[in-house]
Scaffold this motif. Structure first.
Motif, PDB file in Angstrom:
ATOM      1  N   SER A   1       0.872  -1.183   0.000  1.00 60.57           N
ATOM      2  CA  SER A   1       0.000   0.000   0.000  1.00 60.57           C
ATOM      3  C   SER A   1       0.909   1.234   0.000  1.00 60.57           C
ATOM      4  CB  SER A   1      -0.911  -0.016   1.228  1.00 60.57           C
ATOM      5  OG  SER A   1      -1.549  -1.254   1.363  1.00 60.57           O
TER       6      SER A   1
ATOM      7  N   GLY B   1       3.472   1.676   2.122  1.00 61.50           N
ATOM      8  CA  GLY B   1       4.808   1.347   2.650  1.00 61.50           C
ATOM      9  C   GLY B   1       4.998   1.670   4.123  1.00 61.50           C
TER      10      GLY B   1
ATOM     11  N   THR C   1       3.993   0.205   6.866  1.00 59.89           N
ATOM     12  CA  THR C   1       4.289  -0.890   7.794  1.00 59.89           C
ATOM     13  C   THR C   1       5.804  -1.067   7.899  1.00 59.89           C
ATOM     14  OG1 THR C   1       2.247  -1.912   7.042  1.00 59.89           O
ATOM     15  CG2 THR C   1       3.734  -3.307   8.329  1.00 59.89           C
ATOM     16  N   THR C   2       6.461  -1.129   6.746  1.00 58.81           N
ATOM     17  CA  THR C   2       7.915  -1.307   6.752  1.00 58.81           C
ATOM     18  C   THR C   2       8.599  -0.090   7.385  1.00 58.81           C
ATOM     19  OG1 THR C   2       7.722  -2.708   4.816  1.00 58.81           O
ATOM     20  CG2 THR C   2       9.913  -1.807   5.252  1.00 58.81           C
TER      21      THR C   2
ATOM     22  N   HIS D   1       8.059 -11.337  10.960  1.00 62.61           N
ATOM     23  CA  HIS D   1       7.020 -11.106   9.938  1.00 62.61           C
ATOM     24  C   HIS D   1       7.040 -12.238   8.921  1.00 62.61           C
ATOM     25  CE1 HIS D   1      10.036  -8.335   7.531  1.00 62.61           C
ATOM     26  NE2 HIS D   1      10.642  -9.334   8.115  1.00 62.61           N
TER      27      HIS D   1
ATOM     28  N   GLY E   1      11.418  -8.013   3.347  1.00 53.22           N
ATOM     29  CA  GLY E   1      10.191  -8.731   3.747  1.00 53.22           C
ATOM     30  C   GLY E   1       8.912  -7.961   3.432  1.00 53.22           C
TER      31      GLY E   1
ATOM     32  N   LYS F   1       5.658  -6.249   1.509  1.00 46.86           N
ATOM     33  CA  LYS F   1       4.569  -6.800   0.679  1.00 46.86           C
ATOM     34  C   LYS F   1       3.646  -7.733   1.458  1.00 46.86           C
ATOM     35  CE  LYS F   1       5.205  -5.091  -3.484  1.00 46.86           C
ATOM     36  NZ  LYS F   1       5.190  -5.511  -4.849  1.00 46.86           N
ATOM     37  N   SER F   2       2.382  -7.749   1.029  1.00 48.56           N
ATOM     38  CA  SER F   2       1.350  -8.587   1.672  1.00 48.56           C
ATOM     39  C   SER F   2       1.464 -10.024   1.185  1.00 48.56           C
ATOM     40  CB  SER F   2      -0.042  -8.096   1.282  1.00 48.56           C
ATOM     41  OG  SER F   2      -0.158  -6.734   1.493  1.00 48.56           O
ATOM     42  N   ARG F   3       1.359 -10.941   2.118  1.00 41.64           N
ATOM     43  CA  ARG F   3       1.357 -12.361   1.746  1.00 41.64           C
ATOM     44  C   ARG F   3      -0.019 -12.921   2.022  1.00 41.64           C
ATOM     45  NH1 ARG F   3       6.228 -10.838   0.074  1.00 41.64           N
ATOM     46  NH2 ARG F   3       7.742 -10.624   1.743  1.00 41.64           N
TER      47      ARG F   3
ATOM     48  N   ILE G   1      -4.874  -5.116   8.581  1.00 38.81           N
ATOM     49  CA  ILE G   1      -6.308  -5.388   8.414  1.00 38.81           C
ATOM     50  C   ILE G   1      -6.400  -6.596   7.496  1.00 38.81           C
ATOM     51  CG2 ILE G   1      -8.386  -4.439   7.309  1.00 38.81           C
ATOM     52  CD1 ILE G   1      -7.359  -1.697   8.356  1.00 38.81           C
TER      53      ILE G   1
ATOM     54  N   GLY H   1      -9.070  -9.088   5.134  1.00 36.31           N
ATOM     55  CA  GLY H   1     -10.360  -9.524   4.592  1.00 36.31           C
ATOM     56  C   GLY H   1     -10.648 -10.945   5.047  1.00 36.31           C
TER      57      GLY H   1
ATOM     58  N   ASP I   1      -5.285  -0.822   3.540  1.00 36.09           N
ATOM     59  CA  ASP I   1      -5.350  -0.029   2.313  1.00 36.09           C
ATOM     60  C   ASP I   1      -6.388   1.073   2.487  1.00 36.09           C
ATOM     61  OD1 ASP I   1      -3.716  -1.445   0.164  1.00 36.09           O
ATOM     62  OD2 ASP I   1      -4.907  -3.104   0.944  1.00 36.09           O
TER      63      ASP I   1
ATOM     64  N   GLN J   1     -13.346   0.139   4.681  1.00 39.24           N
ATOM     65  CA  GLN J   1     -13.477  -1.331   4.723  1.00 39.24           C
ATOM     66  C   GLN J   1     -14.957  -1.696   4.805  1.00 39.24           C
ATOM     67  OE1 GLN J   1     -10.540  -3.033   4.572  1.00 39.24           O
ATOM     68  NE2 GLN J   1      -9.430  -1.101   4.694  1.00 39.24           N
TER      69      GLN J   1
HETATM   70  C1  LIG Z   1      -4.143 -12.002   4.359  1.00 38.91           C
HETATM   71  C2  LIG Z   1      -4.223 -10.496   4.262  1.00 38.91           C
HETATM   72  C3  LIG Z   1      -5.461  -9.909   3.950  1.00 38.91           C
HETATM   73  C4  LIG Z   1      -5.568  -8.517   3.896  1.00 38.91           C
HETATM   74  N1  LIG Z   1      -6.803  -7.940   3.664  1.00 38.91           N
HETATM   75  C5  LIG Z   1      -6.926  -6.590   3.691  1.00 38.91           C
HETATM   76  C6  LIG Z   1      -8.193  -5.965   3.534  1.00 38.91           C
HETATM   77  O1  LIG Z   1      -9.228  -6.633   3.377  1.00 38.91           O
HETATM   78  N2  LIG Z   1      -8.261  -4.607   3.583  1.00 38.91           N
HETATM   79  C7  LIG Z   1      -7.152  -3.850   3.754  1.00 38.91           C
HETATM   80  O2  LIG Z   1      -7.261  -2.618   3.784  1.00 38.91           O
HETATM   81  N3  LIG Z   1      -5.916  -4.407   3.917  1.00 38.91           N
HETATM   82  C8  LIG Z   1      -5.792  -5.750   3.894  1.00 38.91           C
HETATM   83  N4  LIG Z   1      -4.555  -6.320   4.068  1.00 38.91           N
HETATM   84  C9  LIG Z   1      -3.391  -5.442   4.342  1.00 38.91           C
HETATM   85  C10 LIG Z   1      -2.765  -4.881   3.088  1.00 38.91           C
HETATM   86  O3  LIG Z   1      -2.676  -5.893   2.084  1.00 38.91           O
HETATM   87  C11 LIG Z   1      -1.331  -4.376   3.361  1.00 38.91           C
HETATM   88  O4  LIG Z   1      -0.569  -5.424   3.889  1.00 38.91           O
HETATM   89  C12 LIG Z   1      -1.295  -3.249   4.356  1.00 38.91           C
HETATM   90  O5  LIG Z   1      -2.026  -2.172   3.833  1.00 38.91           O
HETATM   91  C13 LIG Z   1       0.156  -2.805   4.648  1.00 38.91           C
HETATM   92  O6  LIG Z   1       0.710  -2.247   3.509  1.00 38.91           O
HETATM   93  P1  LIG Z   1       2.151  -1.547   3.572  1.00 38.91           P
HETATM   94  O7  LIG Z   1       2.479  -1.032   2.220  1.00 38.91           O
HETATM   95  O8  LIG Z   1       2.138  -0.589   4.704  1.00 38.91           O
HETATM   96  O9  LIG Z   1       3.044  -2.789   3.977  1.00 38.91           O
HETATM   97  P2  LIG Z   1       4.524  -3.214   3.510  1.00 38.91           P
HETATM   98  O10 LIG Z   1       5.456  -2.087   3.710  1.00 38.91           O
HETATM   99  O11 LIG Z   1       4.424  -3.867   2.183  1.00 38.91           O
HETATM  100  O12 LIG Z   1       4.865  -4.298   4.630  1.00 38.91           O
HETATM  101  C14 LIG Z   1       4.051  -5.402   4.872  1.00 38.91           C
HETATM  102  C15 LIG Z   1       4.593  -6.101   6.112  1.00 38.91           C
HETATM  103  O13 LIG Z   1       3.669  -7.098   6.526  1.00 38.91           O
HETATM  104  C16 LIG Z   1       4.314  -8.354   6.613  1.00 38.91           C
HETATM  105  N5  LIG Z   1       3.342  -9.357   6.184  1.00 38.91           N
HETATM  106  C17 LIG Z   1       2.827  -9.547   4.965  1.00 38.91           C
HETATM  107  N6  LIG Z   1       1.906 -10.513   4.972  1.00 38.91           N
HETATM  108  C18 LIG Z   1       1.846 -10.952   6.241  1.00 38.91           C
HETATM  109  C19 LIG Z   1       1.080 -11.940   6.892  1.00 38.91           C
HETATM  110  N7  LIG Z   1       0.209 -12.706   6.228  1.00 38.91           N
HETATM  111  N8  LIG Z   1       1.247 -12.126   8.217  1.00 38.91           N
HETATM  112  C20 LIG Z   1       2.148 -11.381   8.902  1.00 38.91           C
HETATM  113  N9  LIG Z   1       2.922 -10.428   8.341  1.00 38.91           N
HETATM  114  C21 LIG Z   1       2.763 -10.215   7.018  1.00 38.91           C
HETATM  115  C22 LIG Z   1       5.483  -8.270   5.663  1.00 38.91           C
HETATM  116  O14 LIG Z   1       6.472  -9.208   6.011  1.00 38.91           O
HETATM  117  C23 LIG Z   1       5.908  -6.815   5.868  1.00 38.91           C
HETATM  118  O15 LIG Z   1       6.700  -6.687   7.000  1.00 38.91           O
HETATM  119  C24 LIG Z   1      -4.412  -7.707   4.099  1.00 38.91           C
HETATM  120  C25 LIG Z   1      -3.172  -8.319   4.371  1.00 38.91           C
HETATM  121  C26 LIG Z   1      -3.074  -9.693   4.469  1.00 38.91           C
HETATM  122  C27 LIG Z   1      -1.738 -10.317   4.784  1.00 38.91           C
END
Ligand SMILES: Cc1cc2nc3c(=O)[nH]c(=O)nc-3n(C[C@H](O)[C@H](O)[C@H](O)COP(=O)(O)OP(=O)(O)OC[C@H]3O[C@@H](n4cnc5c(N)ncnc54)[C@H](O)[C@@H]3O)c2cc1C
Length: 465
Positions: free
Chosen positions: A103, A105, A107-108, A125, A150, A152-154, A207, A209, A302, A352
């Motif tokens: 999204s 960035g 979280t990182t 993570h 690390g 990105k969403s998994r 968050i 889904g 997001d 959401q």
């Molecule tokens: C299964 C899932 C479902 C999601 N559903 C929604 C949703 O419905 N609505 C919404 O707004 N957002 C949802 N998200 C969150 C969204 O996809 C992004 O992860 C969030 O917005 C953070 O983005 P970022 O750019 O800040 O994170 P980034 O800077 O990309 O960092 C993501 C961090 O999360 C860690 N990470 C990734 N996946 C996982 C995981 N499964 N368990 C633990 N740590 C993890 C990574 O290692 C990294 O440290 C979901 C995430 C997951 C994992």
């Protein structure tokens, strides 16, 4: 209620919490690519129930959050969001956090700031792994480079018992990243194993889904020609320039006919792409009402809001609860390293809206169904039945069918090496879902909405041509 019913009914979160609490209990992947528990002795069943998100009668997300944040200066509470001190939407301005994140960035960025400020020694993570049959697992990052790698969403299951049991009590401090029920179970562990509080010092919530099984990634790859067992890596969230941020692509790396390939496919072109359908959903996700990761020190998702979704580079919503993280974010805004706008509670809820409706307004209907069938099911904070319109109840029924049958039909398809048997067996449910959804929207928003949505679809096709 015992965790025997939880595990038997398929409701277990599979975080690994039972195995942290009681080393006799093993957390293992089942045939459907979901983590479940394997017990050695019958009395183990009862022992771990206090750290289970699905049985606990004493603690729920509200009581635990109150213990954690209820006394924070200036903290507010909203019944849907939980506790919060500030609500934001935005992204990281400095560096390439935003480019490399799912999204905005943030979280990182938060994780790296905690490391730089010596609040933690590392992060737990979910990262790519070459270890065993899974593509991603919980692992430790101790350097900025490792944390960045690390990002990105998994959309993939992961359990933390292996990592936590390795590091517990080693003197280091960590931030744990996780989806709602996994972090809630960690908070229960911290409550019932207080010594663990010296190890897990921050919780960073995503968050969610719903939780997918490992077969979600495998099935996407198979649809793109990469047979089960031949997928090496998947990026679930590849941003597409000049497209709204909710129209992202998926990048796959794998092997087809002995050749290494990289395939990029738009998410909405895939058969199982629609999150509303709930393909490969783990059952507990339908029985959690914690949308905003209420027991996390900060929650991120997001910004699915009209003012933000148009930007392909991505934006976060941020719900802050920890005073230290609150100060860190304010300092980031002051020094212009991050760019965040303050939001109202209603904006955060609107970002959401589909998830709030599913997890809060309609969970009562799902629980009522279980009760009418005389089945055991967890009791949740929002389990009181709210009047759910006829078409919405039918949507819930079809969602349930899709989630349940996708696990079984996919396994049959793999056994017979026939992807199309999976697709064909699921088509009828998708047809029913789409029809019900359309009728429900027309019923709620009127026929004008229907005409507008057709016009929008035609103009999108026109633009793509
Ligand atoms: C299964 C899932 C479902 C999601 N559903 C929604 C949703 O419905 N609505 C919404 O707004 N957002 C949802 N998200 C969150 C969204 O996809 C992004 O992860 C969030 O917005 C953070 O983005 P970022 O750019 O800040 O994170 P980034 O800077 O990309 O960092 C993501 C961090 O999360 C860690 N990470 C990734 N996946 C996982 C995981 N499964 N368990 C633990 N740590 C993890 C990574 O290692 C990294 O440290 C979901 C995430 C997951 C994992």
């Amino acid at each position: 209620m015992s965790i025997f019913e939880v595990n038997k009914g398929g409701y277990a979160v599979g975080s690994g919490a039972y195995s942290v609490f009681n080393k006799n209990i093993k957390t293992e992947l089942n045939d459907h690519g979901e983590y479940h528990y394997v017990f050695k002795k019958s009395n183990d069943l009862e022992v771990a129930s206090c750290v289970c998100a699905m049985t606990n009668s004493r603690d729920n997300e509200t009581t635990v959050a109150e213990e954690l944040y209820g006394a924070v200066d200036g903290i507010k509470h909203n019944p849907t969001i939980g506790y919060y001190s500030e609500l934001y939407a935005g992204y990281v301005e400095e560096g390439d956090y935003r480019l490399n994140g799912s999204s905005g960035g943030l979280t990182t960025w938060i994780l790296i700031e905690l490391l730089r400020n010596k609040k933690i020694d590392g992060v737990i993570h979910v990262k790519a792994t070459n270890d065993g049959p899974v593509l991603f697992s919980y692992a430790i990052s101790r350097t900025e480079e490792e944390i960045r790698a690390g990002a990105k969403s998994r959309y993939y299951p992961a359990e933390y018992s292996k990592v936590i049991n390795e590091i517990a009590g080693n003197g280091e401090k960590f931030a744990l990243v996780g989806i709602p029920s996994l972090l809630f179970e960690m908070q229960l562990l911290l409550k019932y194993i207080p010594s663990l509080r010296n190890t897990i010092v921050y919780t960073i919530g995503l968050i969610c889904g719903h939780q997918k099984s490992t077969k979600y990634a495998e099935c996407i790859a198979w649809e793109c020609g990469i047979a089960p067992g031949n997928l090496r890596h998947i990026d679930f969230r590849k941003k597409i320039a000049n497209e709204p941020s909710n129209r992202y692509a998926i990048e796959l790396q794998g092997v087809i006919d002995g050749e290494e390939v990289t395939i990029v496919k738009k998410q909405n072109e895939l058969f199982i792409s629609d999150w509303g359908h709930g393909f490969f959903k783990k059952k507990f996700s339908d029985y959690t009402d914690d949308v905003f990761n209420e027991t996390a020190d900060v929650s991120l998702g997001d910004a699915w809001l009209p003012d933000y979704v148009g930007d392909s580079k991505g934006n976060n919503i941020v719900i802050v609860r920890s005073p230290y993280i609150s100060d860190m974010i304010k300092e980031g805004i002051r020094s212009k390293r991050i760019n965040l706008d303050l939001l109202e509670a209603q904006d955060v809820i609107d970002s959401q809206s589909g998830l709030v409706r599913h997890a809060h307004n309609e969970i009562g209907y799902r629980i009522l169904k279980r009760k009418r069938a005389k089945e055991w099911c967890p009791s949740k904070r929002f389990s009181g039945y709210r009047e759910t319109p006829f078409l919405r109840r039918r949507i819930q029924d079809v969602r349930e069918k899709i989630a349940l049958s996708s696990h079984k039909k996919y396994k049959d398809a793999v056994d017979f090496s026939d992807f199309y048997s999976f697709k064909n067996s699921m088509r009828i449910h998708i047809f029913n879902y789409r029809l019900l959804y359309l009728l429900s929207r027309i019923n709620e928003d009127g026929f004008i909405w229907f005409l507008r949505s057709i016009k929008k679809k035609i103009s999108m096709k026109h633009i793509r041509k």
